[in-house]
Design an enzyme around this catalytic site. Structure first.
Site, PDB file in Angstrom:
ATOM      1  N   GLU A  30      -1.394  -5.582  -3.825  1.00  0.00           N
ATOM      2  CA  GLU A  30      -2.112  -5.122  -2.631  1.00  0.00           C
ATOM      3  C   GLU A  30      -3.519  -5.747  -2.584  1.00  0.00           C
ATOM      4  O   GLU A  30      -3.981  -6.193  -1.528  1.00  0.00           O
ATOM      5  CB  GLU A  30      -2.219  -3.598  -2.656  1.00  0.00           C
ATOM      6  CG  GLU A  30      -2.926  -3.025  -1.445  1.00  0.00           C
ATOM      7  CD  GLU A  30      -3.366  -1.586  -1.657  1.00  0.00           C
ATOM      8  OE1 GLU A  30      -3.381  -1.137  -2.818  1.00  0.00           O
ATOM      9  OE2 GLU A  30      -3.708  -0.928  -0.683  1.00  0.00           O
ATOM     10  N   ASN A  76      27.312 -23.123  -4.007  1.00  0.00           N
ATOM     11  CA  ASN A  76      28.146 -24.323  -3.964  1.00  0.00           C
ATOM     12  C   ASN A  76      27.635 -25.319  -2.939  1.00  0.00           C
ATOM     13  O   ASN A  76      27.631 -26.525  -3.175  1.00  0.00           O
ATOM     14  CB  ASN A  76      29.593 -23.938  -3.618  1.00  0.00           C
ATOM     15  CG  ASN A  76      30.402 -23.694  -4.870  1.00  0.00           C
ATOM     16  OD1 ASN A  76      29.891 -23.826  -5.979  1.00  0.00           O
ATOM     17  ND2 ASN A  76      31.652 -23.321  -4.697  1.00  0.00           N
ATOM     18  N   HIS A 109       0.834  -1.206   0.000  1.00  0.00           N
ATOM     19  CA  HIS A 109       0.000   0.000   0.000  1.00  0.00           C
ATOM     20  C   HIS A 109       0.877   1.268   0.000  1.00  0.00           C
ATOM     21  O   HIS A 109       0.634   2.209  -0.758  1.00  0.00           O
ATOM     22  CB  HIS A 109      -0.886  -0.032   1.243  1.00  0.00           C
ATOM     23  CG  HIS A 109      -1.893   1.070   1.293  1.00  0.00           C
ATOM     24  ND1 HIS A 109      -3.022   1.071   0.495  1.00  0.00           N
ATOM     25  CD2 HIS A 109      -1.933   2.212   2.011  1.00  0.00           C
ATOM     26  CE1 HIS A 109      -3.715   2.165   0.739  1.00  0.00           C
ATOM     27  NE2 HIS A 109      -3.075   2.875   1.650  1.00  0.00           N
TER      28      HIS A 109
END
Length: 660
Positions: A74, A389, A52
Site C-alpha cells: 500500500e 503449449n 488498503h
C-alpha cells in the site's frame, strides 16, 4: 504461526477470506494492466484501495504478517499515486512476488488456520522496501509501519506543544492525535485497527465514529481554532458565515449513505456452494418424480379414459412447466462467468513469456460467457496446459518470427462463446502450427501407430495423435513441456465433462484448439436404449443420427465391420461387444455417435425414447469404471447406467486411426 479467531468472529473471518480472495484475483489482473498503462490514475487508485482494504480486514483479525505485506505494498502505491514513484517491469516482478506471498498466506489461513511467521516474509519485505528506498530516498520518514510509528510519535510530541484540546476530548483520543498528527479522524480509526489487539483503545472508536457522523474534523477538537475565532470579532459577518457553511456540506452525505448500503445488501447475497448443491439435488429428485408421474399418467390414459384423468393430466402438464422453470432457475444459480479462469492467464502468459524470452500479446474475448460452476472448476488445468503449449511449441522466438516475416510479438487468443446449449472455448495462436509429418514420425518412433497407418491417415487423424498418452514432439524434456503428459490430460478431462476437442492448424500460420462443452453436467437429455434385456442411456449431445439396422449396408472392411451410410463408410460395433456382454443377435437400430473427429456406428437392440435424466454418482468404489459416466433412475423406477461412448471406445481408438 497459528491464529485464534474467536467463535463470535467466525462469520466476519469467513467474509474476510472471500473478500480477500476476490481482491487478490482483481489485483493480479490490475498489476498486469498497470504494466501496459503505468500512468492510469484510476487503475493505480484501485490497486491502492485494494491493498488498503486487505490491510484493514487483516488488521481487524490480527493477521499480522498479512497486514505487514499489504501495508508495505500500500505504501508503494501511495507513492505511485502521488507521483513520487514510477513502476517498471522489474518493480512489477517484486510486486507480483509480494502478491503471490499474500495468496500463499491466505491459502494457509484458509487451509490450516495459520499465517506465515515473520521470518518467512522477511525477504519479500526487504525487496518491497528496496522499491520504496530506491525511489523516495527517504523511506524512513514516510514508509514502513515501524518507521512511520516512530517518526509520527516524535512529530506528535512536537505538535502537542502548539495544540490545546477542548475539555471534553477524551485522553485516549488526545494521545492518538498526538501520535498520528498527519491523520484525519477516519485515518485514526484505521490506525486503531492496525494496532495489536491489546493496544487498541476500543473505548474511543464510538467517539470517533460519532465525530465523523457529525461532520467534525480534528481542528474542531482544538481550542486554538475557537480562540482564533474569538479573536476575529471585528469582522462579524465572516464569523457567522463560517459556522453556518460547515454543517451544510456535512449533513447531505449523512442521509445519502444509508440508501446505498441498503441497495448493496439487497442486490447481492453470498450463498454457500454446498447449499446450492443441496438445492440442485432436491430439484433433481423433483425432476425424477415428475418423469415418473408423467409416465404413469400416460399409462393411465392408455388404459382408462375419464374426465378425472384428463384433469389430472392437465395438472401434471402445468407441474411439468413449473418444474422446468424451477430447474432452469437453480441451474442459473450454478452458472459463473468464465472470467473466473480467464483472469488468471494474463499473469501466466506474462511470466512464461519472460522465462522463455518470447514476446506475446494475449487477447481475451467472451470472458462474461457463463457455464456451470462444476465445469469451470475442472477447466483451469486443461486451459493452462493448452496456453503453455501455445507458448512453448507454437509461438516462435522474436528473431525467428522476424525472419519469417511475422511481427516480433506473437499473439495468443483465448475466447469463449455460446453455441446452442454448449459453450465453445478456444485457444488460438499465430505461431509455427503443427508439423503433421513430424507428428507421424514421432508417433511411429514411439510405437503409437504403424507406418501403414501413418500413410493412410488424414491431417485430422494426425492431430488426434497429439491427444494420445505419452506423445510429445519435443526431444528435450523442459520445465514447461516435453513429457507427453499434457494433452492427454486435457483430453481426458474434456471427455469426462462430455465435451469434444477439435484441432485446426496450418503450418507456419498457427493453431486453433476448440473445446466444446455442455453448459451443465447435472441434468442432461439422453436416449434410452436396450441390448440383451438391459437398459442404458447415451447422452443426446453425442448422438449424430439414428438409422434402422440394414444387413445390406453392413460390410467387412479389414478387421472391422463397417456401415455404409449414404456415401460414407463408418466403423460399426455392437454395444454388446463394447460392453463385453453376450450378443443377443437381434439388432434393430444403429446409433451414430461422434467420438473425437470420427463418426462411429453402434448397433443396439431397442430404442425406448428420449428422457431428461439426473446424473447420480456411482460412489467412490465404482466411479472409475471405463465407459460408465454415472447412473440415473428412469421414469419407471429402474436404475439405468449412463454410457460414456468416448471412454468405451478408448481401447480401440488407436486401431481406428487411418483405417477408415
Amino acid at each position: 504461526m497459528k491464529i485464534d479467531i474467536p467463535q463470535d468472529m467466525q462469520e466476519i473471518f469467513e467474509e474476510f477470506l472471500v473478500e480477500a480472495g476476490e481482491i487478490i484475483d482483481s489485483l493480479d489482473q490490475d498489476l498486469i494492466n498497470l504494466e501496459n498503462s503505468p500512468d492510469d490514475e484510476e487503475l493505480i487508485n484501485r490497486i491502492f484501495r485494494g491493498m488498503h482494504t486487505l490491510k484493514g480486514g487483516a488488521g481487524f483479525l490480527n493477521l499480522t504478517t498479512i497486514v505487514e505485506l499489504a501495508h508495505r505494498m500500500e505504501d508503494i502505491f501511495n507513492k505511485v499515486r502521488s507521483g513520487e514513484l514510477k513502476i517498471d517491469s522489474e518493480k512489477l516482478d517484486i510486486l507480483f512476488e509480494g502478491l503471490d506471498k499474500l495468496k500463499e498466506a491466505l491459502d494457509m489461513v484458509r487451509d490450516s488456520g495459520e499465517i506465515p511467521d515473520p521470518e518467512d516474509i522477511d525477504d519479500i519485505l526487504k525487496k518491497l522496501d528496496s522499491i520504496l528506498k530506491g525511489d523516495s530516498g527517504s523511506p524512513q520518514e514516510e514508509s514502513g509501519s515501524e518507521s512511520s510509528e516512530s517518526s509520527s510519535t516524535e512529530g506528535g510530541e512536537n505538535g502537542v506543544k502548539g495544540l490545546k484540546f477542548k475539555e471534553d476530548v477524551p485522553e485516549a483520543l488526545k494521545k492518538l492525535i498526538e501520535r498520528y498528527p498527519d491523520k484525519d479522524l477516519a485515518g485514526l480509526l484505521e490506525e486503531i485497527i492496525l494496532m495489536p489487539p491489546e493496544e487498541r483503545p476500543m473505548e474511543i472508536i464510538p467517539v470517533i465514529e460519532k465525530l465523523i457522523d457529525e461532520g467534525k474534523e480534528i481542528k474542531d477538537l482544538l481550542k486554538e481554532e475557537k480562540q482564533e475565532e474569538k479573536k476575529e470579532p471585528p469582522p462579524p459577518p465572516l464569523q457567522k458565515k463560517e459556522p453556518e457553511k460547515r454543517p451544510e456540506p456535512v449533513k447531505p452525505p449523512v442521509p445519502a449513505k444509508p440508501p446505498k448500503e441498503k441497495k448493496k445488501t439487497s442486490d447481492v447475497i453470498r450463498i454457500d456452494v454446498e447449499r446450492i448443491e443441496n438445492l440442485m439435488n432436491l430439484v433433481g429428485e423433483i425432476v425424477l418424480d415428475r418423469n415418473r408421474i408423467m409416465r404413469l399418467i400416460s399409462q393411465l390414459e392408455r388404459e382408462l379414459r375419464s374426465e378425472t384423468i384428463e384433469a389430472l393430466n392437465e395438472t401434471v402438464i402445468s407441474m411439468d412447466r413449473t418444474v422446468s422453470d424451477l430447474q432452469a432457475a437453480v441451474m442459473k444459480l450454478r452458472m459463473q462467468p468464465i472470467k473466473k479462469i480467464f483472469s488468471k492467464f494474463p499473469r501466466i502468459v506474462r511470466d512464461l513469456s519472460k522465462k522463455l524470452g518470447k514476446k506475446v500479446n494475449l487477447i481475451i474475448e467472451g470472458e462474461d460467457t457463463e457455464l456451470d460452476k462444476s465445469i469451470i472448476d475442472k477447466l483451469e488445468d486443461p486451459l493452462i496446459h493448452l496456453v503453455r503449449n501455445s507458448l512453448d511449441h507454437g509461438i516462435e522466438m522474436p528473431e525467428e518470427r522476424v525472419m519469417m516475416g511475422k511481427p516480433e510479438t506473437g499473439t495468443i487468443k483465448l475466447f469463449a462463446y455460446h453455441e446452442g446449449d454448449h459453450i465453445i472455448i478456444g485457444i488460438s495462436d499465430d505461431g509455427r502450427g503443427i508439423d503433421v509429418e513430424k507428428v507421424k514420425e514421432k508417433a511411429i518412433e514411439k510405437g503409437l501407430i504403424t507406418p501403414d497407418q501413418a500413410k493412410q491417415m488424414t491431417e485430422k487423424d494426425a492431430y488426434s495423435i497429439i491427444l494420445m498418452p505419452g506423445f510429445s514432439t519435443n526431444d528435450q524434456v523442459t520445465e514447461l513441456s516435453g513429457r507427453g503428459v499434457g494433452m492427454d490430460v486435457v483430453a481426458s478431462v474434456i471427455y469426462s465433462l462430455r465435451g469434444t476437442i477439435e484441432i485446426e492448424s496450418e503450418e507456419g500460420k498457427g493453431t486453433t484448439i476448440l473445446l466444446k462443452l455442455p453448459l451443465t453436467v447435472a441434468i442432461i437429455r439422453t436416449l434410452i436404449i436396450g441390448v440383451n434385456n438391459q437398459i442404458f442411456s447415451i447422452p443426446l449431445h453425442a448422438i449424430i443420427e439414428i438409422v434402422k439396422y440394414d444387413k445390406e449396408k453392413v460390410k467387412n472392411v479389414g478387421r472391422f465391420k463397417s456401415l455404409v451410410l449414404r456415401d460414407e463408410v463408418l466403423p460399426l460395433f455392437s454395444l454388446n461387444e463394447l460392453l463385453g456382454i453376450e450378443e443377443s443377435g437381434d439388432k434393430n437400430f444403429i446409433v451414430v455417435v461422434k467420438v473425437g473427429e470420427k463418426y462411429i456406428a453402434v448397433s443396439v437392440d431397442k430404442l425406448y425414447g428420449e428422457e431428461e435424466i439426473v446424473i447420480k454418482s456411482m460412489g467412490a468404489l465404482l466411479e472409475d469404471i471405463p465407459g460408465i459416466a454415472g447412473a440415473t433412475i428412469a421414469g419407471d423406477g429402474r436404475v439405468i447406467l449412463i454410457l460414456d461412448i468416448n471412454s468405451l471406445l478408448n481401447d480401440i481408438k488407436k486401431d481406428l486411426i487411418g483405417v477408415i
